[in-house]
Design an enzyme around this catalytic site. Structure first.
Site, PDB file in Angstrom:
ATOM      1  N   LYS A   1     -16.799  19.207  28.537  1.00 14.26           N
ATOM      2  CA  LYS A   1     -16.074  17.942  28.583  1.00 14.26           C
ATOM      3  C   LYS A   1     -15.095  17.947  29.748  1.00 14.26           C
ATOM      4  O   LYS A   1     -14.524  18.976  30.087  1.00 14.26           O
ATOM      5  CB  LYS A   1     -15.322  17.718  27.261  1.00 14.26           C
ATOM      6  CG  LYS A   1     -16.223  17.287  26.111  1.00 14.26           C
ATOM      7  CD  LYS A   1     -15.394  16.900  24.909  1.00 14.26           C
ATOM      8  CE  LYS A   1     -16.269  16.348  23.784  1.00 14.26           C
ATOM      9  NZ  LYS A   1     -15.469  15.981  22.598  1.00 14.26           N
TER      10      LYS A   1
ATOM     11  N   ARG B   1     -22.521  25.003  16.130  1.00 18.18           N
ATOM     12  CA  ARG B   1     -21.264  25.230  16.873  1.00 18.18           C
ATOM     13  C   ARG B   1     -20.120  25.485  15.892  1.00 18.18           C
ATOM     14  O   ARG B   1     -19.292  26.379  16.103  1.00 18.18           O
ATOM     15  CB  ARG B   1     -20.980  24.021  17.762  1.00 18.18           C
ATOM     16  CG  ARG B   1     -19.681  24.094  18.564  1.00 18.18           C
ATOM     17  CD  ARG B   1     -19.677  22.935  19.555  1.00 18.18           C
ATOM     18  NE  ARG B   1     -18.344  22.554  19.997  1.00 18.18           N
ATOM     19  CZ  ARG B   1     -17.713  23.089  21.052  1.00 18.18           C
ATOM     20  NH1 ARG B   1     -18.280  24.067  21.733  1.00 18.18           N
ATOM     21  NH2 ARG B   1     -16.525  22.672  21.403  1.00 18.18           N
TER      22      ARG B   1
ATOM     23  N   TYR C   1     -10.410  25.226  12.216  1.00 17.86           N
ATOM     24  CA  TYR C   1     -11.247  26.282  11.659  1.00 17.86           C
ATOM     25  C   TYR C   1     -10.441  27.307  10.871  1.00 17.86           C
ATOM     26  O   TYR C   1     -10.998  28.062  10.093  1.00 17.86           O
ATOM     27  CB  TYR C   1     -12.033  26.978  12.776  1.00 17.86           C
ATOM     28  CG  TYR C   1     -13.028  26.060  13.428  1.00 17.86           C
ATOM     29  CD1 TYR C   1     -14.211  25.716  12.784  1.00 17.86           C
ATOM     30  CD2 TYR C   1     -12.776  25.490  14.665  1.00 17.86           C
ATOM     31  CE1 TYR C   1     -15.122  24.847  13.366  1.00 17.86           C
ATOM     32  CE2 TYR C   1     -13.675  24.625  15.258  1.00 17.86           C
ATOM     33  CZ  TYR C   1     -14.843  24.303  14.605  1.00 17.86           C
ATOM     34  OH  TYR C   1     -15.734  23.438  15.175  1.00 17.86           O
TER      35      TYR C   1
ATOM     36  N   HIS D   1     -12.185  24.069  24.107  1.00 26.04           N
ATOM     37  CA  HIS D   1     -11.234  23.080  23.615  1.00 26.04           C
ATOM     38  C   HIS D   1     -10.032  23.005  24.550  1.00 26.04           C
ATOM     39  O   HIS D   1      -9.439  24.031  24.896  1.00 26.04           O
ATOM     40  CB  HIS D   1     -10.740  23.454  22.208  1.00 26.04           C
ATOM     41  CG  HIS D   1     -11.737  23.187  21.136  1.00 26.04           C
ATOM     42  ND1 HIS D   1     -11.660  23.772  19.867  1.00 26.04           N
ATOM     43  CD2 HIS D   1     -12.846  22.405  21.108  1.00 26.04           C
ATOM     44  CE1 HIS D   1     -12.671  23.356  19.135  1.00 26.04           C
ATOM     45  NE2 HIS D   1     -13.403  22.522  19.867  1.00 26.04           N
TER      46      HIS D   1
ATOM     47  N   ARG E   1     -21.993  22.978  22.998  1.00 24.72           N
ATOM     48  CA  ARG E   1     -22.280  21.598  22.599  1.00 24.72           C
ATOM     49  C   ARG E   1     -23.738  21.322  22.959  1.00 24.72           C
ATOM     50  O   ARG E   1     -24.277  21.899  23.904  1.00 24.72           O
ATOM     51  CB  ARG E   1     -21.372  20.618  23.327  1.00 24.72           C
ATOM     52  CG  ARG E   1     -19.882  20.804  23.044  1.00 24.72           C
ATOM     53  CD  ARG E   1     -19.057  19.817  23.865  1.00 24.72           C
ATOM     54  NE  ARG E   1     -17.625  19.940  23.591  1.00 24.72           N
ATOM     55  CZ  ARG E   1     -16.788  20.690  24.284  1.00 24.72           C
ATOM     56  NH1 ARG E   1     -17.241  21.397  25.326  1.00 24.72           N
ATOM     57  NH2 ARG E   1     -15.506  20.747  23.978  1.00 24.72           N
TER      58      ARG E   1
ATOM     59  N   HIS F   1     -24.379  20.432  16.215  1.00 24.60           N
ATOM     60  CA  HIS F   1     -22.938  20.685  16.124  1.00 24.60           C
ATOM     61  C   HIS F   1     -22.596  21.563  14.925  1.00 24.60           C
ATOM     62  O   HIS F   1     -21.566  22.242  14.920  1.00 24.60           O
ATOM     63  CB  HIS F   1     -22.164  19.368  16.059  1.00 24.60           C
ATOM     64  CG  HIS F   1     -20.854  19.410  16.787  1.00 24.60           C
ATOM     65  ND1 HIS F   1     -20.759  19.534  18.156  1.00 24.60           N
ATOM     66  CD2 HIS F   1     -19.574  19.396  16.332  1.00 24.60           C
ATOM     67  CE1 HIS F   1     -19.488  19.563  18.511  1.00 24.60           C
ATOM     68  NE2 HIS F   1     -18.746  19.490  17.429  1.00 24.60           N
TER      69      HIS F   1
END
Length: 310
Positions: free
Chosen positions: A183, A256, A288, A279, A159, A253
């Site tokens: 995150k 990414r 994806y 994630h 990120r 992004h």
């Protein structure tokens, strides 16, 4: 009845909840988002004459949410986030014995279909990353930095906030690894590819040119010797895409997304891609899998008994 007093009586539990989250090392960005969301409904309650969070029931919550969706004042995704913030607040209020219900727990809105992420063809990425350096000295220095940034974004699926905060000690050149804080303040270690390592090695002498005696140990610096911020990275990518003649809007992004899509297309290892992206849920990574219909068709043709060619 004093509006200031109403807001204050609603505000005190919110401040206590935010302080409790802070002790759990919730990021400042997340805390600010929670505060923005809760302030909206706090004002609504005060304007409705409520002085206690226990007065928010499903009917009042519906009266608050419906106009936001009906007038497009907030996107559905923003309303979902607001409800998530409210659920978290009420879980805490419940644990403190301040309320006996959670009006947001069973409240839901129809989720809009999730957009597929846009990706660039690998040929376009190669054209971007293999573009010749500018002839002008300062532009050439910035190119070395920006190429290292783009190579690392694409090589490791970071990120932009993670890349912006990488320090010298986080990058292991010999081991080909970088440690990032993602995150939820979760740390992960991801591989750095050969091309990215070469680009970073090419950038480091330029970094020494930009660094000041009091510069912190950020891996990427701007021309003033400060940390290269997220907005500066965005502008740098736009500039380099324009210079390379890339017809697609380039943002951090997107690289990414390209990392995830191209890696999944080659490896078909969804769980590994989930770990590399950081994630929390594999459902986020599964988006994806919708990007490579050709591969799915080939797998189906080869595997399904009624699809195999005689």
């Amino acid at each position: 009845m004093s509006g200031a007093k109403e807001v204050s009586s609603l505000e005190a539990p919110v401040e206590a909840w935010l302080r409790a989250l802070q002790t759990r090392q919730v990021s400042a960005h997340t805390l600010a988002a929670y505060r923005r969301d809760i302030v909206k409904i706090q004002r609504f309650l005060a304007e409705s004459g409520c002085t206690d969070w226990a007065e928010l029931d499903r009917d009042r919550l519906t009266r608050f949410i419906s106009p936001l969706l009906g007038t497009n004042a907030l996107l559905p995704a923003s309303v979902q986030r607001l409800l998530s913030s409210l659920r978290s607040l009420y879980d805490w209020l419940n644990a403190q014995g301040l309320v006996s219900h959670n009006p947001a727990r069973t409240f839901s809105i129809k989720r809009p279909p999730r957009e597929l992420p846009h990706v660039m063809e690998s040929d376009l990425i190669n054209a971007l990353l293999d573009a010749p350096a500018p002839e002008e000295t300062e532009a050439a220095r910035r190119w070395k930095r920006d190429r290292a940034v783009m190579e690392l974004l694409y090589s490791s699926g970071l990120r932009v906030s993670e890349l912006s905060h990488v320090r010298f000690e986080d990058y292991d050149a010999s081991g080909g690894l970088v440690t990032v804080l993602g995150k939820g303040r979760k740390t992960r270690v991801v591989p750095v590819g050969r091309k990215a390592r070469e680009a970073i090695a090419d950038w480091l002498p330029v970094r020494a040119h930009y660094a000041r005696p009091d510069s912190e140990r950020w891996l990427f610096l701007n021309t003033r010797g400060d940390r290269l911020g997220e907005r500066s990275i965005q502008r740098a990518l736009e500039e380099q895409a324009l210079r390379a003649g890339i017809p697609q809007h380039l943002h951090p992004h997107l690289l990414r997304h390209c990392f995830a899509s191209h890696l999944l297309e080659s490896s078909q290892d969804l769980r590994a891609v989930q770990e590399l992206l950081g994630h929390a849920s594999i459902s986020t990574t599964q988006i994806y899998t919708h990007l490579d219909f050709g591969h799915l068709s080939r797998v189906y043709d080869q595997a399904h008994p009624r699809a195999r060619k005689q």
